[in-house]
Design an enzyme around this catalytic site. Structure first.
Site, short mmCIF file in Angstrom:
data_model
loop_
_atom_site.label_atom_id
_atom_site.label_comp_id
_atom_site.label_asym_id
_atom_site.label_seq_id
_atom_site.Cartn_x
_atom_site.Cartn_y
_atom_site.Cartn_z
CB SER A 19 -0.90 0.01 1.24
OG SER A 19 -1.44 1.30 1.40
CG HIS A 44 -3.89 -1.56 -1.49
ND1 HIS A 44 -5.00 -2.33 -1.76
CD2 HIS A 44 -4.27 -0.72 -0.49
CE1 HIS A 44 -6.00 -1.98 -0.98
NE2 HIS A 44 -5.60 -1.00 -0.19
CG ASP A 46 -5.13 2.52 0.86
OD1 ASP A 46 -6.08 1.72 0.76
OD2 ASP A 46 -4.02 2.21 1.32
CG MET A 48 -8.55 7.26 2.32
SD MET A 48 -7.57 7.47 3.81
CE MET A 48 -6.68 5.92 3.83
CG HIS A 77 -9.28 0.20 -0.39
ND1 HIS A 77 -8.70 0.04 0.85
CD2 HIS A 77 -10.62 0.16 -0.17
CE1 HIS A 77 -9.65 -0.06 1.78
NE2 HIS A 77 -10.82 0.02 1.19
CG MET A 79 -11.28 3.30 2.01
SD MET A 79 -9.77 3.40 2.98
CE MET A 79 -8.57 3.42 1.67
CG MET A 148 -11.68 -2.56 5.33
SD MET A 148 -10.14 -2.21 4.43
CE MET A 148 -9.17 -1.32 5.67
N GLY A 153 -9.00 4.28 6.96
CA GLY A 153 -8.73 5.70 7.09
C GLY A 153 -7.26 6.02 7.32
N GLY A 155 -3.04 4.34 7.83
CA GLY A 155 -2.08 3.25 7.85
C GLY A 155 -1.51 3.11 9.25
N GLY A 156 -0.77 2.04 9.46
CA GLY A 156 -0.02 1.88 10.70
C GLY A 156 -0.83 1.53 11.93
CG ASP A 186 -6.23 -2.60 3.45
OD1 ASP A 186 -5.18 -2.30 4.03
OD2 ASP A 186 -6.85 -1.84 2.68
#
Ligand code: DX5
Ligand code: ZN
Length: 232
Positions: A19, A44, A46, A48, A77, A79, A148, A153, A155-156, A186
């Site tokens: 990602s 990947h 992301d 948002m 992805h 979101m 999920m 929303g 990472g980490g 994910d």
């Protein structure tokens, strides 16, 4: 040359999807090349919108730039609240695959058809609080289900082990119906958690922090992930 499309990859193979959310955005091209060199199977991305999830990330212009950095499939992805509205821009930007949320406002079947109609493979995903039963009716219509394993929303975050029964339930449904559907996970996937999710039946691993921020580098990180996977 474009690599094998996601829908043509086997759903019993371990596939790694780094990602880029965890990458250094100021060095995005080099970061993607680093992920590719680690042996990634797809990339990947992301997206948002600050509505469906409490953060804003990137959109079609960045996907377009990423497209020129790799031949690997771009696993996008979304979101976002209104994925149907953005199918075309993401297709034009060079996405190979689009996954959208069952919690979004777009009608699932219409959105699935639109993504396919735009020449991409389709994924459907669900937040941790949404039960598997919400997506099971669409299983035969999509190429991938994404479970999920953190609240989407950011990472980490830490892996939510209470998602394991949901992964198992969905893999069992895929097997019972003899479908080629991939099962992606994910959030918080690393050398410690990959054994758990693969045992539960997931085969596609999104890995942000564990790949891009590994102190010994992305190649070492990917090797460690593959060594600790435990696919049936
Ligand atoms: C979270 C995103 C993830 C995120 C995963 O909302 O969907 O793809 O980048 O990051 P890690 O692997 O660091 O948990
Ligand atoms: Zn993601």
């Amino acid at each position: 040359m474009r690599q094998t499309p996601i829908a043509e990859m086997s759903n019993t193979n371990l596939l790694i999807s780094p990602s880029v959310l965890a990458a250094d955005f100021a060095e995005l091209g080099a970061e993607v090349r680093r992920a590719v060199a680690s042996g990634a199977d797809m990339i990947h991305v992301d997206v948002m919108d600050g509505h469906l999830v409490p953060n804003i990330s990137i959109g079609p212009p960045v996907v377009k730039s990423l497209r020129s950095t790799t031949d690997l499939p771009l696993d996008v992805h979304l979101m976002i609240t209104d994925p149907l509205k953005y199918v075309e821009p993401f297709a034009k930007a060079g996405s190979d695959h689009v996954t959208f949320h069952i919690e979004s406002d777009s009608d699932p079947e219409t959105t699935i058809e639109a993504i396919r109609g735009a020449g991409m493979s389709v994924g459907l995903t669900l937040k941790p609080g949404t039960p598997a039963s919400a997506i099971l009716p669409y299983l035969p219509l999509v190429d991938m289900i994404l479970v999920m394993t953190v609240e989407p929303g950011f990472g980490g975050q830490s892996f939510m082990a209470d998602m394991l029964p949901k992964i198992r339930e969905i893999r069992d449904a895929i097997t019972q119906q003899d479908l080629p559907t991939h099962l992606e996970v994910d959030g918080g996937i690393d050398a410690k958690t990959i054994g758990l999710v693969t045992e539960a039946g997931a085969n596609v691993m999104v890995a942000g922090t564990s790949i891009f921020r590994h102190p010994e580098g992305a190649k070492h990180a990917a090797k460690e992930l593959r060594e600790n996977a435990n696919l049936a």
